[in-house]
Design an enzyme around this catalytic site. Structure first.
Site, short mmCIF file in Angstrom:
data_model
loop_
_atom_site.label_atom_id
_atom_site.label_comp_id
_atom_site.label_asym_id
_atom_site.label_seq_id
_atom_site.Cartn_x
_atom_site.Cartn_y
_atom_site.Cartn_z
N GLN A 38 39.86 26.90 40.96
CA GLN A 38 39.33 27.35 39.67
C GLN A 38 40.40 27.92 38.76
O GLN A 38 40.36 27.75 37.54
CB GLN A 38 38.24 28.38 39.93
CG GLN A 38 37.36 28.70 38.73
CD GLN A 38 36.26 29.69 39.08
OE1 GLN A 38 36.29 30.32 40.12
NE2 GLN A 38 35.28 29.81 38.20
N LEU A 39 41.39 28.59 39.32
CA LEU A 39 42.37 29.30 38.50
C LEU A 39 43.73 28.62 38.40
O LEU A 39 44.45 28.81 37.42
CB LEU A 39 42.57 30.72 39.05
CG LEU A 39 41.58 31.75 38.53
CD1 LEU A 39 41.49 32.92 39.48
CD2 LEU A 39 41.98 32.22 37.14
N ARG A 62 44.99 18.48 48.27
CA ARG A 62 44.12 17.41 47.79
C ARG A 62 44.85 16.51 46.80
O ARG A 62 45.85 16.90 46.20
CB ARG A 62 42.88 17.99 47.11
CG ARG A 62 41.96 18.73 48.06
CD ARG A 62 40.79 19.34 47.31
NE ARG A 62 41.20 20.49 46.50
CZ ARG A 62 40.52 20.95 45.46
NH1 ARG A 62 39.41 20.34 45.07
NH2 ARG A 62 40.93 22.02 44.81
N TYR A 167 36.58 36.90 54.70
CA TYR A 167 37.34 36.79 53.45
C TYR A 167 37.90 38.15 53.06
O TYR A 167 39.10 38.29 52.77
CB TYR A 167 36.42 36.23 52.35
CG TYR A 167 37.06 36.15 50.98
CD1 TYR A 167 38.21 35.40 50.76
CD2 TYR A 167 36.46 36.79 49.89
CE1 TYR A 167 38.77 35.30 49.50
CE2 TYR A 167 37.01 36.69 48.62
CZ TYR A 167 38.17 35.95 48.43
OH TYR A 167 38.71 35.85 47.18
#
Length: 340
Positions: A38-39, A62, A167
Protein backbone atom coordinates in the site's frame (compact mmCIF):
# COMPACT_ATOMS: atom_id res chain seq x y z
CA UNK A 1 25.76 -17.80 8.19
CA UNK A 2 24.19 -16.55 11.43
CA UNK A 3 24.02 -12.78 11.08
CA UNK A 4 24.66 -12.25 14.80
CA UNK A 5 28.03 -14.01 14.41
CA UNK A 6 29.19 -11.56 11.76
CA UNK A 7 32.20 -9.45 12.80
CA UNK A 8 31.32 -6.25 14.60
CA UNK A 9 34.58 -4.39 14.10
CA UNK A 10 36.53 -3.71 10.93
CA UNK A 11 37.12 -1.04 8.29
CA UNK A 12 33.45 -0.81 7.35
CA UNK A 13 32.49 0.08 10.91
CA UNK A 14 34.89 2.99 11.22
CA UNK A 15 32.35 4.79 9.03
CA UNK A 16 29.89 4.65 11.92
CA UNK A 17 31.86 7.56 13.44
CA UNK A 18 32.02 9.54 10.19
CA UNK A 19 28.50 9.57 8.79
CA UNK A 20 28.10 10.62 5.19
CA UNK A 21 26.20 13.85 4.70
CA UNK A 22 24.30 13.99 1.42
CA UNK A 23 24.55 17.19 -0.55
CA UNK A 24 22.82 18.41 -3.65
CA UNK A 25 25.71 16.92 -5.62
CA UNK A 26 24.86 13.41 -4.48
CA UNK A 27 21.22 12.71 -3.72
CA UNK A 28 20.56 9.66 -1.52
CA UNK A 29 19.70 6.37 -3.17
CA UNK A 30 16.92 4.46 -1.45
CA UNK A 31 16.01 0.77 -1.38
CA UNK A 32 12.36 0.03 -0.59
CA UNK A 33 11.53 -3.53 0.47
CA UNK A 34 8.01 -4.90 0.21
CA UNK A 35 7.50 -2.09 -2.25
CA UNK A 36 4.37 -3.31 -4.03
CA UNK A 37 2.25 -2.89 -0.93
CA UNK A 38 0.00 0.00 0.00
CA UNK A 39 2.78 2.46 0.84
CA UNK A 40 5.85 1.42 -1.11
CA UNK A 41 4.84 2.81 -4.48
CA UNK A 42 3.64 6.09 -2.94
CA UNK A 43 6.88 6.67 -1.03
CA UNK A 44 8.88 5.70 -4.14
CA UNK A 45 6.98 8.26 -6.21
CA UNK A 46 7.59 11.00 -3.64
CA UNK A 47 11.33 10.28 -3.38
CA UNK A 48 11.75 9.97 -7.16
CA UNK A 49 9.96 13.27 -7.64
CA UNK A 50 12.45 14.89 -5.31
CA UNK A 51 15.70 13.08 -6.07
CA UNK A 52 15.22 11.66 -9.57
CA UNK A 53 13.88 8.53 -11.29
CA UNK A 54 16.96 6.43 -10.55
CA UNK A 55 17.12 7.41 -6.89
CA UNK A 56 14.83 4.61 -5.71
CA UNK A 57 15.11 0.85 -6.23
CA UNK A 58 11.67 -0.58 -5.55
CA UNK A 59 11.67 -4.28 -4.60
CA UNK A 60 9.28 -7.08 -3.72
CA UNK A 61 8.86 -10.82 -4.26
CA UNK A 62 6.01 -10.31 -6.72
CA UNK A 63 5.99 -9.47 -10.40
CA UNK A 64 5.26 -5.76 -10.89
CA UNK A 65 2.87 -4.26 -13.40
CA UNK A 66 4.20 -2.63 -16.57
CA UNK A 67 3.25 0.72 -15.05
CA UNK A 68 5.42 0.10 -11.98
CA UNK A 69 8.35 -0.96 -14.17
CA UNK A 70 8.02 2.18 -16.27
CA UNK A 71 8.26 4.46 -13.24
CA UNK A 72 11.79 3.48 -12.23
CA UNK A 73 14.15 0.68 -11.18
CA UNK A 74 12.53 -2.48 -9.85
CA UNK A 75 14.11 -5.72 -8.62
CA UNK A 76 13.03 -9.00 -7.08
CA UNK A 77 14.16 -9.13 -3.43
CA UNK A 78 13.46 -11.70 -0.73
CA UNK A 79 14.38 -10.11 2.59
CA UNK A 80 14.84 -13.56 4.13
CA UNK A 81 17.89 -14.00 1.90
CA UNK A 82 20.65 -12.00 3.60
CA UNK A 83 23.09 -12.26 0.71
CA UNK A 84 20.47 -11.13 -1.80
CA UNK A 85 19.71 -8.01 0.27
CA UNK A 86 23.39 -7.21 0.74
CA UNK A 87 24.11 -7.73 -2.96
CA UNK A 88 21.54 -5.17 -4.05
CA UNK A 89 22.75 -2.69 -1.40
CA UNK A 90 26.33 -2.97 -2.62
CA UNK A 91 25.64 -3.13 -6.36
CA UNK A 92 23.14 -0.26 -6.35
CA UNK A 93 25.09 2.01 -3.98
CA UNK A 94 22.20 2.21 -1.51
CA UNK A 95 22.28 4.93 1.19
CA UNK A 96 18.80 4.61 2.75
CA UNK A 97 16.46 1.66 3.28
CA UNK A 98 12.70 1.91 3.76
CA UNK A 99 11.70 -1.51 5.05
CA UNK A 100 8.07 -2.35 4.30
CA UNK A 101 8.35 -6.12 3.83
CA UNK A 102 6.02 -7.57 6.49
CA UNK A 103 2.85 -9.56 7.06
CA UNK A 104 0.12 -7.33 8.50
CA UNK A 105 -2.08 -8.05 11.50
CA UNK A 106 -4.94 -10.17 10.16
CA UNK A 107 -2.84 -12.08 7.61
CA UNK A 108 -0.08 -12.69 10.16
CA UNK A 109 -2.52 -14.40 12.55
CA UNK A 110 -3.30 -16.93 9.81
CA UNK A 111 0.34 -17.95 9.38
CA UNK A 112 2.35 -17.29 12.53
CA UNK A 113 5.57 -19.07 11.45
CA UNK A 114 5.71 -17.10 8.20
CA UNK A 115 4.96 -13.85 10.05
CA UNK A 116 7.81 -14.53 12.46
CA UNK A 117 10.18 -15.27 9.59
CA UNK A 118 9.31 -12.24 7.45
CA UNK A 119 8.71 -9.70 10.22
CA UNK A 120 11.63 -10.73 12.45
CA UNK A 121 14.29 -12.49 10.38
CA UNK A 122 13.73 -10.14 7.44
CA UNK A 123 14.12 -7.15 9.73
CA UNK A 124 17.24 -8.63 11.34
CA UNK A 125 18.78 -8.96 7.89
CA UNK A 126 18.19 -5.37 6.79
CA UNK A 127 19.20 -4.00 10.20
CA UNK A 128 22.51 -5.87 10.21
CA UNK A 129 23.20 -4.76 6.63
CA UNK A 130 22.39 -1.18 7.62
CA UNK A 131 24.94 -1.49 10.43
CA UNK A 132 27.68 -2.96 8.26
CA UNK A 133 27.21 -0.53 5.37
CA UNK A 134 26.43 2.58 7.41
CA UNK A 135 22.92 3.04 6.02
CA UNK A 136 19.94 5.00 7.25
CA UNK A 137 17.08 2.59 7.97
CA UNK A 138 13.42 3.53 8.32
CA UNK A 139 11.10 0.73 9.43
CA UNK A 140 7.51 1.52 10.41
CA UNK A 141 5.88 0.13 13.48
CA UNK A 142 2.17 0.17 14.20
CA UNK A 143 -0.66 0.86 16.61
CA UNK A 144 -0.65 -2.94 16.87
CA UNK A 145 2.55 -2.69 18.93
CA UNK A 146 0.30 -1.81 21.88
CA UNK A 147 -1.92 -4.27 23.73
CA UNK A 148 -4.96 -4.54 26.01
CA UNK A 149 -3.00 -3.37 29.06
CA UNK A 150 -1.75 -0.23 27.28
CA UNK A 151 -3.66 3.00 27.92
CA UNK A 152 -6.15 3.12 25.04
CA UNK A 153 -7.01 6.82 25.09
CA UNK A 154 -4.09 9.21 24.54
CA UNK A 155 -1.48 6.46 24.27
CA UNK A 156 2.02 7.95 24.72
CA UNK A 157 5.23 7.02 22.91
CA UNK A 158 6.62 5.13 25.87
CA UNK A 159 4.22 3.00 27.88
CA UNK A 160 3.43 -0.63 28.58
CA UNK A 161 2.90 -2.46 25.27
CA UNK A 162 2.37 -6.24 25.60
CA UNK A 163 0.55 -6.84 22.26
CA UNK A 164 -1.63 -9.92 21.78
CA UNK A 165 -1.04 -10.43 18.04
CA UNK A 166 2.03 -11.91 16.39
CA UNK A 167 2.16 -8.80 14.18
CA UNK A 168 2.36 -6.58 17.25
CA UNK A 169 4.91 -8.83 18.94
CA UNK A 170 7.20 -8.74 15.90
CA UNK A 171 6.90 -4.97 15.66
CA UNK A 172 7.82 -4.45 19.33
CA UNK A 173 10.79 -6.73 18.67
CA UNK A 174 11.77 -4.52 15.73
CA UNK A 175 11.43 -1.31 17.75
CA UNK A 176 13.63 -2.62 20.54
CA UNK A 177 16.22 -4.27 18.32
CA UNK A 178 16.51 -1.12 16.20
CA UNK A 179 16.98 1.02 19.30
CA UNK A 180 19.58 -1.44 20.62
CA UNK A 181 21.53 -1.23 17.34
CA UNK A 182 21.39 2.55 17.52
CA UNK A 183 22.73 2.69 21.07
CA UNK A 184 25.21 -0.18 20.68
CA UNK A 185 26.60 0.51 17.19
CA UNK A 186 25.33 3.96 16.21
CA UNK A 187 23.08 2.54 13.49
CA UNK A 188 20.79 5.23 12.08
CA UNK A 189 17.49 3.47 12.82
CA UNK A 190 14.24 5.44 12.55
CA UNK A 191 10.71 4.25 13.26
CA UNK A 192 7.20 5.74 13.19
CA UNK A 193 4.16 3.92 14.54
CA UNK A 194 1.63 4.08 11.72
CA UNK A 195 -2.10 4.30 12.39
CA UNK A 196 -4.42 2.51 9.94
CA UNK A 197 -3.56 3.81 6.46
CA UNK A 198 -6.29 4.92 4.04
CA UNK A 199 -5.51 5.07 0.34
CA UNK A 200 -7.61 5.72 -2.75
CA UNK A 201 -5.01 4.24 -5.08
CA UNK A 202 -4.30 0.76 -3.71
CA UNK A 203 -6.21 -1.83 -1.72
CA UNK A 204 -4.90 -2.70 1.75
CA UNK A 205 -2.93 -5.84 2.48
CA UNK A 206 -4.74 -7.69 5.26
CA UNK A 207 -4.93 -5.42 8.29
CA UNK A 208 -7.56 -4.83 10.96
CA UNK A 209 -8.25 -1.28 9.77
CA UNK A 210 -8.90 -2.38 6.16
CA UNK A 211 -12.62 -1.67 6.49
CA UNK A 212 -11.83 2.04 6.22
CA UNK A 213 -10.71 1.51 2.62
CA UNK A 214 -13.10 -1.25 1.54
CA UNK A 215 -16.14 0.79 2.56
CA UNK A 216 -15.36 3.47 -0.06
CA UNK A 217 -15.20 0.94 -2.89
CA UNK A 218 -18.39 -0.85 -1.84
CA UNK A 219 -20.26 2.39 -1.22
CA UNK A 220 -19.63 3.46 -4.81
CA UNK A 221 -20.11 0.00 -6.31
CA UNK A 222 -23.23 -1.25 -4.54
CA UNK A 223 -24.32 1.34 -1.99
CA UNK A 224 -23.93 -1.13 0.88
CA UNK A 225 -21.16 -2.56 3.03
CA UNK A 226 -20.78 -5.17 5.76
CA UNK A 227 -18.23 -3.98 8.30
CA UNK A 228 -16.19 -6.54 10.26
CA UNK A 229 -15.86 -4.22 13.29
CA UNK A 230 -18.48 -2.85 15.68
CA UNK A 231 -19.95 0.55 14.85
CA UNK A 232 -18.26 2.13 17.88
CA UNK A 233 -14.71 0.76 17.39
CA UNK A 234 -12.55 3.88 17.51
CA UNK A 235 -9.05 3.56 16.04
CA UNK A 236 -6.29 5.93 14.92
CA UNK A 237 -6.16 6.41 11.13
CA UNK A 238 -4.12 8.36 8.61
CA UNK A 239 -4.66 9.34 4.99
CA UNK A 240 -2.00 8.10 2.58
CA UNK A 241 -0.63 11.55 1.68
CA UNK A 242 -0.09 12.40 5.35
CA UNK A 243 1.55 9.02 5.94
CA UNK A 244 3.94 9.56 3.03
CA UNK A 245 4.72 13.06 4.31
CA UNK A 246 5.52 11.69 7.75
CA UNK A 247 7.71 8.93 6.32
CA UNK A 248 9.74 11.15 4.01
CA UNK A 249 10.08 13.89 6.61
CA UNK A 250 11.34 11.46 9.22
CA UNK A 251 13.64 9.82 6.68
CA UNK A 252 15.22 13.15 5.71
CA UNK A 253 15.45 14.91 9.07
CA UNK A 254 18.98 15.31 10.49
CA UNK A 255 19.84 12.63 13.01
CA UNK A 256 20.54 15.27 15.65
CA UNK A 257 16.85 16.26 15.72
CA UNK A 258 15.66 12.78 16.62
CA UNK A 259 15.56 12.63 20.39
CA UNK A 260 13.88 9.21 20.18
CA UNK A 261 14.14 6.37 17.67
CA UNK A 262 10.46 5.35 17.69
CA UNK A 263 7.65 7.94 17.50
CA UNK A 264 3.86 7.84 17.51
CA UNK A 265 2.19 9.71 14.67
CA UNK A 266 -1.49 10.62 14.99
CA UNK A 267 -3.71 12.17 12.33
CA UNK A 268 -7.36 10.99 12.45
CA UNK A 269 -9.34 8.86 14.83
CA UNK A 270 -12.88 7.74 14.11
CA UNK A 271 -15.32 4.86 14.42
CA UNK A 272 -16.91 2.93 11.53
CA UNK A 273 -20.18 4.70 12.34
CA UNK A 274 -18.56 8.15 12.14
CA UNK A 275 -16.95 7.27 8.81
CA UNK A 276 -20.31 6.01 7.53
CA UNK A 277 -22.05 9.25 8.52
CA UNK A 278 -19.42 11.31 6.71
CA UNK A 279 -19.79 9.12 3.62
CA UNK A 280 -23.58 9.61 3.71
CA UNK A 281 -23.06 13.32 3.10
CA UNK A 282 -21.98 12.23 -0.39
CA UNK A 283 -23.86 8.92 -0.74
CA UNK A 284 -27.11 9.46 1.22
CA UNK A 285 -28.53 5.95 0.72
CA UNK A 286 -25.43 4.10 1.89
CA UNK A 287 -26.40 1.07 3.99
CA UNK A 288 -23.88 -0.45 6.43
CA UNK A 289 -24.25 -3.60 8.54
CA UNK A 290 -21.87 -4.32 11.40
CA UNK A 291 -20.92 -7.98 11.73
CA UNK A 292 -17.79 -8.22 13.91
CA UNK A 293 -15.41 -11.13 13.22
CA UNK A 294 -12.07 -12.22 14.72
CA UNK A 295 -10.59 -8.80 13.90
CA UNK A 296 -12.78 -7.17 16.54
CA UNK A 297 -10.68 -8.66 19.35
CA UNK A 298 -7.57 -7.26 17.69
CA UNK A 299 -9.10 -3.79 17.38
CA UNK A 300 -10.22 -3.88 21.02
CA UNK A 301 -6.59 -4.31 22.11
CA UNK A 302 -5.33 -1.28 20.17
CA UNK A 303 -5.22 2.44 21.08
CA UNK A 304 -8.08 4.77 20.24
CA UNK A 305 -5.92 7.91 20.08
CA UNK A 306 -2.12 8.24 19.94
CA UNK A 307 -0.20 11.07 21.60
CA UNK A 308 2.31 12.38 19.03
CA UNK A 309 3.57 15.57 20.69
CA UNK A 310 7.19 14.41 20.43
CA UNK A 311 6.99 13.88 16.67
CA UNK A 312 5.46 17.33 16.21
CA UNK A 313 8.10 18.94 18.41
CA UNK A 314 11.23 17.08 17.28
CA UNK A 315 10.79 16.83 13.51
CA UNK A 316 7.76 18.89 12.59
CA UNK A 317 5.05 16.29 12.04
CA UNK A 318 1.89 18.09 11.01
CA UNK A 319 -0.98 16.16 9.32
CA UNK A 320 -3.14 17.98 6.78
CA UNK A 321 -6.22 15.75 6.46
CA UNK A 322 -9.20 15.68 8.80
CA UNK A 323 -12.10 13.24 8.34
CA UNK A 324 -14.13 15.55 6.08
CA UNK A 325 -11.20 16.35 3.77
CA UNK A 326 -10.06 12.71 3.65
CA UNK A 327 -13.49 11.35 2.71
CA UNK A 328 -14.04 13.92 -0.05
CA UNK A 329 -10.54 13.35 -1.46
CA UNK A 330 -10.86 9.55 -1.58
CA UNK A 331 -14.31 9.70 -3.17
CA UNK A 332 -13.18 12.21 -5.79
CA UNK A 333 -10.21 10.02 -6.75
CA UNK A 334 -12.27 6.82 -6.93
CA UNK A 335 -15.02 8.51 -8.97
CA UNK A 336 -12.48 9.89 -11.43
CA UNK A 337 -10.96 6.42 -11.86
CA UNK A 338 -14.40 4.93 -12.47
CA UNK A 339 -15.21 7.55 -15.09
CA UNK A 340 -11.95 6.85 -16.95
Amino acid sequence: MNLFLRPVFGPLHVAQHFRLIHTDLKPPKTLITGGLGQLGTAVAARLRGKYGRESVVLTDVRKPSDEIRSEGPYAHLNVLNYDEVEEIVVNEGIDWIVHYAALLSAVAEMNVPLAMAVNMKGFENVLEIARIHNLRLFCPSTIGAFGPTSPRHETPDITIQRPRTIYGVTKVYGELLGEYYHHRYGTDFRCARYPGVISALTLPGGGTTDYSVHIFHEALRSGSYTCFLRADSRLPMIYMDDCVDATVTMLEVPDSKLLMRTYNINALNFTPEELTEELRKHIPNLHVDYVPDYRQAIADSWPEVLVDANARKDWGWNPQYDLEKMVKTVLDILKSKTEV
